[in-house]
Design a protein around this motif. Structure first.
Motif, short mmCIF file in Angstrom:
data_model
loop_
_atom_site.label_atom_id
_atom_site.label_comp_id
_atom_site.label_asym_id
_atom_site.label_seq_id
_atom_site.Cartn_x
_atom_site.Cartn_y
_atom_site.Cartn_z
N PRO A 225 -3.94 -7.24 1.38
CA PRO A 225 -3.25 -6.88 2.62
C PRO A 225 -2.62 -8.12 3.26
CG PRO A 225 -5.60 -7.15 3.04
CD PRO A 225 -5.40 -7.37 1.57
N ALA A 226 -1.72 -7.88 4.22
CA ALA A 226 -1.09 -9.00 4.94
C ALA A 226 -2.16 -9.81 5.65
CB ALA A 226 -0.10 -8.45 5.96
N ARG A 227 -1.97 -11.11 5.66
CA ARG A 227 -2.92 -11.99 6.34
C ARG A 227 -2.53 -12.07 7.82
NH1 ARG A 227 -1.92 -16.68 2.17
NH2 ARG A 227 0.16 -15.89 2.69
N VAL A 228 -2.85 -10.99 8.53
CA VAL A 228 -2.54 -10.90 9.97
C VAL A 228 -3.78 -10.38 10.70
CG1 VAL A 228 -0.07 -10.44 9.59
CG2 VAL A 228 -1.67 -8.52 9.72
N THR A 229 -3.77 -10.51 12.03
CA THR A 229 -4.91 -10.00 12.80
C THR A 229 -4.93 -8.48 12.74
OG1 THR A 229 -3.61 -9.84 14.81
CG2 THR A 229 -4.77 -11.93 14.44
N GLU A 230 -6.07 -7.91 13.08
CA GLU A 230 -6.21 -6.45 13.10
C GLU A 230 -5.25 -5.85 14.12
OE1 GLU A 230 -9.95 -3.61 13.78
OE2 GLU A 230 -10.40 -5.46 12.68
N GLU A 231 -5.08 -6.58 15.20
CA GLU A 231 -4.18 -6.13 16.27
C GLU A 231 -2.74 -5.98 15.74
OE1 GLU A 231 -4.57 -9.05 19.31
OE2 GLU A 231 -3.79 -7.71 20.86
N ILE A 282 -0.03 0.34 -7.41
CA ILE A 282 -0.29 0.98 -8.71
C ILE A 282 -1.70 0.62 -9.20
CG2 ILE A 282 0.41 1.10 -11.16
CD1 ILE A 282 3.30 0.64 -10.24
N GLU A 283 -2.04 -0.65 -9.09
CA GLU A 283 -3.40 -1.05 -9.53
C GLU A 283 -4.37 -1.25 -8.36
OE1 GLU A 283 -0.70 -2.83 -10.85
OE2 GLU A 283 -0.74 -2.08 -12.91
N ALA A 284 -3.85 -1.63 -7.19
CA ALA A 284 -4.77 -2.07 -6.13
C ALA A 284 -5.26 -0.93 -5.23
CB ALA A 284 -4.10 -3.16 -5.28
N CYS A 285 -4.59 0.22 -5.26
CA CYS A 285 -5.00 1.33 -4.40
C CYS A 285 -5.51 2.50 -5.24
CB CYS A 285 -3.85 1.79 -3.53
SG CYS A 285 -3.31 0.56 -2.33
N ASP A 286 -6.21 3.42 -4.59
CA ASP A 286 -6.70 4.58 -5.33
C ASP A 286 -5.61 5.62 -5.55
OD1 ASP A 286 -6.58 5.37 -2.71
OD2 ASP A 286 -8.55 6.35 -2.69
N VAL A 287 -4.45 5.46 -4.90
CA VAL A 287 -3.29 6.27 -5.20
C VAL A 287 -2.08 5.34 -5.04
CG1 VAL A 287 -3.18 7.15 -2.83
CG2 VAL A 287 -2.00 8.38 -4.63
N SER A 288 -1.14 5.41 -5.97
CA SER A 288 0.01 4.50 -5.88
C SER A 288 1.07 5.10 -4.97
CB SER A 288 0.60 4.25 -7.27
OG SER A 288 1.36 5.38 -7.67
N GLN A 304 -5.34 9.50 2.91
CA GLN A 304 -5.01 8.12 3.21
C GLN A 304 -5.35 7.21 2.01
OE1 GLN A 304 -3.49 6.98 5.90
NE2 GLN A 304 -3.65 4.92 5.13
N PRO A 305 -4.38 6.44 1.48
CA PRO A 305 -4.69 5.54 0.35
C PRO A 305 -5.71 4.46 0.75
CG PRO A 305 -2.32 5.74 0.69
CD PRO A 305 -2.97 6.38 1.86
N VAL A 306 -6.55 4.11 -0.18
CA VAL A 306 -7.55 3.07 0.07
C VAL A 306 -7.21 1.86 -0.80
CG1 VAL A 306 -10.00 2.48 -0.15
CG2 VAL A 306 -9.32 4.77 0.60
N LEU A 307 -7.23 0.68 -0.20
CA LEU A 307 -7.03 -0.56 -0.97
C LEU A 307 -8.36 -0.90 -1.64
CD1 LEU A 307 -5.02 -2.96 -1.55
CD2 LEU A 307 -6.15 -4.15 0.34
N LEU A 308 -8.37 -0.85 -2.97
CA LEU A 308 -9.62 -1.08 -3.69
C LEU A 308 -9.91 -2.57 -3.81
CD1 LEU A 308 -8.97 1.51 -6.55
CD2 LEU A 308 -10.43 1.82 -4.54
N LYS A 309 -8.83 -3.35 -3.91
CA LYS A 309 -9.00 -4.78 -4.08
C LYS A 309 -7.75 -5.51 -3.59
CE LYS A 309 -11.31 -7.75 -7.21
NZ LYS A 309 -12.16 -7.89 -8.35
N ASP A 310 -7.92 -6.69 -3.03
CA ASP A 310 -6.76 -7.48 -2.59
C ASP A 310 -5.88 -7.78 -3.82
OD1 ASP A 310 -8.21 -7.40 -0.31
OD2 ASP A 310 -8.30 -9.56 0.01
N ALA A 311 -4.59 -7.93 -3.57
CA ALA A 311 -3.69 -8.09 -4.71
C ALA A 311 -2.47 -8.93 -4.35
CB ALA A 311 -3.23 -6.71 -5.19
N ILE A 355 -1.68 -8.98 -9.69
CA ILE A 355 -2.97 -9.62 -9.97
C ILE A 355 -3.96 -9.20 -8.88
CG2 ILE A 355 -4.13 -11.81 -10.44
CD1 ILE A 355 -1.19 -13.00 -10.63
N LEU A 356 -5.08 -8.64 -9.28
CA LEU A 356 -6.13 -8.29 -8.32
C LEU A 356 -7.00 -9.52 -8.12
CD1 LEU A 356 -7.10 -4.75 -9.71
CD2 LEU A 356 -5.33 -5.36 -8.03
#
Ligand code: ADP
Ligand code: MG
Length: 375
Positions: A225-231, A282-288, A304-311, A355-356
């Motif tokens: 994900p983007a390296r930003v605050t939650e806000e 395609i690889e990092a989420c449970d649905v592309s 809602q797509p889930v990010l399985l791993k940072d990429a 790359i994951l």
């Protein structure tokens, strides 16, 4: 428009046979759909994986008619489709995305008006019809400002950054291609994007906010994900949601944004389709983004797509083909995608690598040190 649910075995027609169409088609094939594609090139990236190829220009009515006859639902992979032709097609075939979103997003002037109407911020801008309009507005916008053709630009084509008044006549050459917008050049901290999917039932989901690094105006790298605050991430999603709802989206909308140092977000532009910055899914989420797009246009329920791993996703342009081929034996953990384009022209998007990672900094260093991309 009547809503229809499209089921496996039925045919999805795709206008445009580039890499986005190809990855849509591959996702559709997973579900057991038949795929028909309309593209002038018989060997286009999507044509290589489709069940049926209609090789003709996008605005040729008898070819569109043929696509209509073959397809149970029609979608598109790019925004520069002739609006009148798409409207005509919608009267003869099931085109759940409609033509209105195309009309708006293929013209930067209309797109900016729609964004302002949605109540989100855009960079200060002016509509430019003639050279004098630039002189009349550039002092208010300041230097540098960027002149962009209203229609037809991509990957930084059709743009001119004006750094001083003396450069105006050269920039004004762009007006030969029609009206333009002049935009204040924002000094942003990051470019981010959000991809929203929505079905005809109005169910809406989004992919995680990602960070995009451009080189020579072409997307080079996406960090998810983007390296930003939650806000900031929440604000980006909120803005993307508001835009999609205002536009009554069906299908996919990618929203490019500028994040400034003080945490403000300005909307840069919209793409009414899956987007290069969503390839990581395609690889990092449970649905592309492609699978979600197919579900959306077929009116399947969306989760809602889930990010399985940072990429990290890095683009492969023509000049990267030779080095990536050499690197393949040493990169077991790289997901290497090539789109089947035959001529690796410089700057042409030929493929991408995902790359994951558990260690983003180390992975970014390894990408930079791979000797494939000049950084
Ligand atoms: P394209 O259709 O070519 O993607 P964009 O409007 O997204 O056109 O511009 C390409 C890139 O140029 C952006 O991703 C961004 O890096 C830079 N850019 C464009 N407009 C601005 C602006 N107003 N301020 C700062 N950078 C900009
Ligand atoms: Mg862009």
């Amino acid at each position: 428009m009547t809503k229809k649910t499209i089921l496996p075995g039925q045919t999805i027609g795709i206008i445009g046979g580039g890499q986005l169409g190809r990855m849509m088609a591959l996702a559709a094939k997973h579900n057991g759909f038949r795929v028909a594609v309309l593209d002038p090139a018989r060997n286009a990236p999507c044509a290589q994986v489709a069940d049926l190829v209609i090789a003709a220009p996008y605005d040729q009515y008898d070819a569109l008619y043929r696509l209509a006859e073959e397809s149970d639902v029609i979608t598109y992979e790019f925004e520069n489709i002739d609006y009148e032709a798409l409207k005509w097609l919608g009267e003869r075939a099931y085109v759940p995305q409609g033509a209105e979103l195309i009309r708006i997003t293929q013209d930067r002037i209309m797109e900016k008006e729609a964004l302002v109407h949605a109540g989100v911020e855009v960079a200060p801008y002016a509509v430019i019809q003639q050279e004098q309009d630039i002189y009349d507005t550039i002092d208010r916008l300041g230097y540098p400002s960027v002149l962009k053709t209203a229609r037809g630009g991509y990957d930084g084509k059709g743009q001119f950054v004006i750094r001083e008044r003396e450069a105006v006549p050269e920039a004004a050459e762009l007006l030969k291609n029609g009206a333009c917008v002049l935009e204040k050049w924002l000094s942003f901290e990051k470019e981010i994007s959000v991809i929203v999917s929505r079905n005809p039932d109005g169910q809406q989901t989004h992919f995680p906010v990602v960070e995009n690094i451009h080189v020579d105006n072409i997307l080079h790298e996406t960090i998810a994900p983007a390296r930003v605050t939650e806000e900031v991430a929440d604000l980006a999603v909120e803005m993307a949601t508001r835009i999609s709802e205002t536009l009554d989206l069906v299908g996919t909308l990618a929203i490019e944004m500028f994040l400034t140092e003080d945490g403000r977000i300005f909307i840069n532009e919209l793409a009414p389709r899956p987007h290069n910055s969503g390839h990581f899914s395609i690889e990092a989420c449970d649905v592309s983004q492609f699978a979600q797009h197919i579900k959306a246009v077929c009116n399947w329920p969306l989760r809602q797509p889930v990010l399985l791993k940072d990429a990290v996703m890095v683009n492969l342009l023509g000049e990267h083909i030779e080095p990536i081929m050499k690197a393949i034996p040493e990169k077991p953990d790289w997901f290497i995608h090539l789109y089947g384009k035959d001529v690796p022209k410089e700057k042409r998007k030929m493929g991408h690598v995902t790359i994951l990672t558990d260690d983003m900094d180390a992975t970014l260093d390894s990408v930079n040190g791979a000797g494939i991309w000049k950084v």
